[in-house]
Design a protein around this motif. Structure first.
Motif, PDB file in Angstrom:
ATOM      1  N   GLN A  31       0.540  -1.603  -0.237  1.00  0.00           N
ATOM      2  CA  GLN A  31       0.350  -0.013   0.086  1.00  0.00           C
ATOM      3  C   GLN A  31       0.871   1.263  -0.223  1.00  0.00           C
ATOM      4  O   GLN A  31       0.759   2.104  -0.717  1.00  0.00           O
ATOM      5  CB  GLN A  31      -0.615   0.019   1.552  1.00  0.00           C
ATOM      6  CG  GLN A  31      -1.746   1.130   1.142  1.00  0.00           C
ATOM      7  CD  GLN A  31      -0.843   2.156   2.684  1.00  0.00           C
ATOM      8  OE1 GLN A  31      -0.526   2.557   2.763  1.00  0.00           O
ATOM      9  NE2 GLN A  31      -1.816   3.309   1.910  1.00  0.00           N
ATOM     10  N   GLN A  32       1.919   1.660   1.064  1.00  0.00           N
ATOM     11  CA  GLN A  32       2.635   2.556   0.234  1.00  0.00           C
ATOM     12  C   GLN A  32       3.185   2.592  -0.582  1.00  0.00           C
ATOM     13  O   GLN A  32       3.155   3.668  -0.630  1.00  0.00           O
ATOM     14  CB  GLN A  32       4.175   1.936   2.231  1.00  0.00           C
ATOM     15  CG  GLN A  32       3.585   2.107   3.757  1.00  0.00           C
ATOM     16  CD  GLN A  32       3.194   3.782   3.875  1.00  0.00           C
ATOM     17  OE1 GLN A  32       3.877   4.037   4.071  1.00  0.00           O
ATOM     18  NE2 GLN A  32       1.805   3.936   4.100  1.00  0.00           N
ATOM     19  N   LEU A  33       3.417   1.461  -1.297  1.00  0.00           N
ATOM     20  CA  LEU A  33       4.421   1.982  -2.849  1.00  0.00           C
ATOM     21  C   LEU A  33       3.740   2.377  -3.193  1.00  0.00           C
ATOM     22  O   LEU A  33       3.788   2.760  -4.381  1.00  0.00           O
ATOM     23  CB  LEU A  33       5.023   0.604  -3.092  1.00  0.00           C
ATOM     24  CG  LEU A  33       6.426  -0.085  -1.776  1.00  0.00           C
ATOM     25  CD1 LEU A  33       6.997  -1.732  -2.668  1.00  0.00           C
ATOM     26  CD2 LEU A  33       7.325   0.807  -2.328  1.00  0.00           C
ATOM     27  N   ALA A  34       2.407   2.129  -3.127  1.00  0.00           N
ATOM     28  CA  ALA A  34       1.201   2.567  -4.426  1.00  0.00           C
ATOM     29  C   ALA A  34       0.482   4.325  -4.351  1.00  0.00           C
ATOM     30  O   ALA A  34       0.071   4.543  -4.782  1.00  0.00           O
ATOM     31  CB  ALA A  34       0.175   1.259  -4.431  1.00  0.00           C
ATOM     32  N   ASP A  35       0.967   4.249  -2.592  1.00  0.00           N
ATOM     33  CA  ASP A  35       0.547   5.663  -3.037  1.00  0.00           C
ATOM     34  C   ASP A  35       2.105   6.390  -2.636  1.00  0.00           C
ATOM     35  O   ASP A  35       2.491   6.654  -1.828  1.00  0.00           O
ATOM     36  CB  ASP A  35      -0.130   5.592  -1.381  1.00  0.00           C
ATOM     37  CG  ASP A  35      -0.741   7.404  -0.980  1.00  0.00           C
ATOM     38  OD1 ASP A  35      -0.344   7.986  -1.126  1.00  0.00           O
ATOM     39  OD2 ASP A  35      -1.108   7.131   0.123  1.00  0.00           O
ATOM     40  N   PRO A  36       1.459   8.160  -3.360  1.00  0.00           N
ATOM     41  CA  PRO A  36       3.103   8.664  -3.897  1.00  0.00           C
ATOM     42  C   PRO A  36       3.396   9.929  -2.431  1.00  0.00           C
ATOM     43  O   PRO A  36       4.043  10.154  -1.833  1.00  0.00           O
ATOM     44  CB  PRO A  36       2.558   9.618  -4.975  1.00  0.00           C
ATOM     45  CG  PRO A  36       1.397   8.983  -5.324  1.00  0.00           C
ATOM     46  CD  PRO A  36       1.247   7.717  -4.867  1.00  0.00           C
ATOM     47  N   ASP A  37       1.555   9.629  -1.451  1.00  0.00           N
ATOM     48  CA  ASP A  37       2.297  10.569  -0.585  1.00  0.00           C
ATOM     49  C   ASP A  37       2.048   9.808   0.425  1.00  0.00           C
ATOM     50  O   ASP A  37       1.657  10.330   1.600  1.00  0.00           O
ATOM     51  CB  ASP A  37       0.059  11.547  -0.755  1.00  0.00           C
ATOM     52  CG  ASP A  37       0.711  12.338  -1.526  1.00  0.00           C
ATOM     53  OD1 ASP A  37       1.707  12.816  -2.338  1.00  0.00           O
ATOM     54  OD2 ASP A  37      -0.576  12.613  -1.887  1.00  0.00           O
ATOM     55  N   SER A  38       2.802   8.819   0.725  1.00  0.00           N
ATOM     56  CA  SER A  38       3.018   7.844   1.785  1.00  0.00           C
ATOM     57  C   SER A  38       4.077   7.861   2.410  1.00  0.00           C
ATOM     58  O   SER A  38       5.323   8.644   2.041  1.00  0.00           O
ATOM     59  CB  SER A  38       3.229   6.170   1.522  1.00  0.00           C
ATOM     60  OG  SER A  38       4.350   6.046   1.150  1.00  0.00           O
ATOM     61  N   ILE A  39       3.748   7.603   3.936  1.00  0.00           N
ATOM     62  CA  ILE A  39       4.606   8.343   4.568  1.00  0.00           C
ATOM     63  C   ILE A  39       6.911   7.221   3.818  1.00  0.00           C
ATOM     64  O   ILE A  39       7.791   8.572   4.207  1.00  0.00           O
ATOM     65  CB  ILE A  39       4.753   7.355   6.033  1.00  0.00           C
ATOM     66  CG1 ILE A  39       3.950   8.095   7.181  1.00  0.00           C
ATOM     67  CG2 ILE A  39       5.406   7.376   6.934  1.00  0.00           C
ATOM     68  CD1 ILE A  39       2.855   7.215   7.714  1.00  0.00           C
ATOM     69  N   TYR A  40       6.420   6.336   3.833  1.00  0.00           N
ATOM     70  CA  TYR A  40       7.817   5.413   2.898  1.00  0.00           C
ATOM     71  C   TYR A  40       8.297   6.733   2.262  1.00  0.00           C
ATOM     72  O   TYR A  40       9.481   6.934   2.246  1.00  0.00           O
ATOM     73  CB  TYR A  40       7.571   4.356   1.826  1.00  0.00           C
ATOM     74  CG  TYR A  40       8.023   3.696   1.348  1.00  0.00           C
ATOM     75  CD1 TYR A  40       9.294   3.157   1.572  1.00  0.00           C
ATOM     76  CD2 TYR A  40       8.327   3.725  -0.103  1.00  0.00           C
ATOM     77  CE1 TYR A  40      10.022   2.602   0.527  1.00  0.00           C
ATOM     78  CE2 TYR A  40       8.950   4.067  -1.221  1.00  0.00           C
ATOM     79  CZ  TYR A  40      10.294   2.942  -0.457  1.00  0.00           C
ATOM     80  OH  TYR A  40      11.744   2.471  -1.263  1.00  0.00           O
ATOM     81  N   TYR A  41       7.024   7.380   0.837  1.00  0.00           N
ATOM     82  CA  TYR A  41       7.691   8.533   0.168  1.00  0.00           C
ATOM     83  C   TYR A  41       8.405   9.567   0.888  1.00  0.00           C
ATOM     84  O   TYR A  41       9.120   9.993   0.408  1.00  0.00           O
ATOM     85  CB  TYR A  41       7.234   8.645  -1.418  1.00  0.00           C
ATOM     86  CG  TYR A  41       6.848   7.422  -2.008  1.00  0.00           C
ATOM     87  CD1 TYR A  41       7.650   7.105  -2.684  1.00  0.00           C
ATOM     88  CD2 TYR A  41       5.756   6.516  -2.042  1.00  0.00           C
ATOM     89  CE1 TYR A  41       8.126   6.000  -3.409  1.00  0.00           C
ATOM     90  CE2 TYR A  41       5.870   5.279  -2.515  1.00  0.00           C
ATOM     91  CZ  TYR A  41       7.082   5.087  -3.335  1.00  0.00           C
ATOM     92  OH  TYR A  41       6.686   4.304  -4.869  1.00  0.00           O
ATOM     93  N   HIS A  42       7.633   9.826   1.865  1.00  0.00           N
ATOM     94  CA  HIS A  42       7.845  11.426   2.746  1.00  0.00           C
ATOM     95  C   HIS A  42       9.655  11.254   3.048  1.00  0.00           C
ATOM     96  O   HIS A  42      10.530  12.030   2.547  1.00  0.00           O
ATOM     97  CB  HIS A  42       6.832  11.339   3.845  1.00  0.00           C
ATOM     98  CG  HIS A  42       7.367  12.476   4.089  1.00  0.00           C
ATOM     99  ND1 HIS A  42       6.673  13.957   4.242  1.00  0.00           N
ATOM    100  CD2 HIS A  42       7.797  12.708   6.134  1.00  0.00           C
ATOM    101  CE1 HIS A  42       7.247  14.541   5.035  1.00  0.00           C
ATOM    102  NE2 HIS A  42       7.797  14.138   5.820  1.00  0.00           N
ATOM    103  N   TYR A  43       9.628   9.535   3.566  1.00  0.00           N
ATOM    104  CA  TYR A  43      11.167   9.876   4.465  1.00  0.00           C
ATOM    105  C   TYR A  43      11.871   9.521   3.036  1.00  0.00           C
ATOM    106  O   TYR A  43      13.248   9.876   3.192  1.00  0.00           O
ATOM    107  CB  TYR A  43      11.221   7.691   5.595  1.00  0.00           C
ATOM    108  CG  TYR A  43      10.913   8.119   6.815  1.00  0.00           C
ATOM    109  CD1 TYR A  43      11.745   8.609   7.354  1.00  0.00           C
ATOM    110  CD2 TYR A  43       9.644   7.702   6.632  1.00  0.00           C
ATOM    111  CE1 TYR A  43      11.401   8.662   8.774  1.00  0.00           C
ATOM    112  CE2 TYR A  43       8.830   8.227   8.397  1.00  0.00           C
ATOM    113  CZ  TYR A  43      10.006   8.420   9.076  1.00  0.00           C
ATOM    114  OH  TYR A  43       9.615   8.700  10.477  1.00  0.00           O
ATOM    115  N   THR A 119       1.268  17.465   4.911  1.00  0.00           N
ATOM    116  CA  THR A 119       0.104  18.342   4.156  1.00  0.00           C
ATOM    117  C   THR A 119       0.611  18.365   3.085  1.00  0.00           C
ATOM    118  O   THR A 119       1.075  18.745   3.029  1.00  0.00           O
ATOM    119  CB  THR A 119      -0.546  19.408   5.471  1.00  0.00           C
ATOM    120  OG1 THR A 119      -0.268  20.361   5.186  1.00  0.00           O
ATOM    121  CG2 THR A 119      -0.212  18.737   6.924  1.00  0.00           C
ATOM    122  N   GLU A 120      -1.715  18.749   2.847  1.00  0.00           N
ATOM    123  CA  GLU A 120      -1.297  19.737   1.052  1.00  0.00           C
ATOM    124  C   GLU A 120      -0.807  20.969   1.158  1.00  0.00           C
ATOM    125  O   GLU A 120      -0.892  21.722   0.198  1.00  0.00           O
ATOM    126  CB  GLU A 120      -2.182  19.100   0.859  1.00  0.00           C
ATOM    127  CG  GLU A 120      -2.607  17.592   0.295  1.00  0.00           C
ATOM    128  CD  GLU A 120      -3.910  17.763  -0.369  1.00  0.00           C
ATOM    129  OE1 GLU A 120      -4.318  17.944  -0.220  1.00  0.00           O
ATOM    130  OE2 GLU A 120      -4.828  16.059  -0.155  1.00  0.00           O
TER     131      GLU A 120
END
Length: 145
Positions: A31-43, A119-120
């Motif tokens: 799920q994190q890899l599919a969401d460009p706004d996820s915590i994974y991509y934030h890190y 945030t946005e």
């Protein structure tokens, strides 16, 4: 590790010896890899910034939030640039004021660039900052005119 939304979070087809978090159907690596706004991509963005912004590595740290119960804020300075980080660790809206000395010495009259936020919103760096619940922002302020 919660890999996906399948049984046992995709960790094993056997019986796990540790209890699987009950949120695994909606919170997992896939799920994190599919969401460009996820915590994974934030890190990932934070790690990239650490490699690009010198003051993150070579800067003097100054805590800015001593009197605020909900905010963690700090500045890093190295003579060439100032980094300002302000984070709200509460579930309510808060207002935080940067100390007068920091504002006057490092920010006033200069243009700050928002490097990252969770945030946005894309708030400008002002002396008084309004933060939504759990909001966190990082601004870079060049010190040359």
């Amino acid at each position: 590790m919660q890999w996906n939304g399948s049984k046992n979070a995709g960790f094993t087809t056997g019986t796990p010896w540790l209890k699987v978090d009950e949120r695994y159907p909606s919170i997992h690596v896939e799920q994190q890899l599919a969401d460009p706004d996820s915590i994974y991509y934030h890190y990932r963005k934070l790690i990239a910034l650490r490699k690009q912004v010198n003051v993150l590595i070579d800067g003097l740290y100054e805590r800015l939030d001593d009197a605020h119960p909900d905010v963690f804020a700090y500045a890093r300075t190295n003579g060439n640039e100032t980094l300002i980080v302000v984070s709200n660790f509460s579930k309510r809206d808060v207002t935080f004021s940067l100390p007068e000395a920091v504002w006057n010495d490092h920010i006033a009259g200069k243009s700050a660039e928002l490097l990252i936020g969770n945030t946005e919103a894309t708030p400008a760096l002002t002396q008084e900052i309004s933060l939504s619940p759990y909001a966190s922002y990082m601004w870079l302020v060049p010190q040359q005119d």
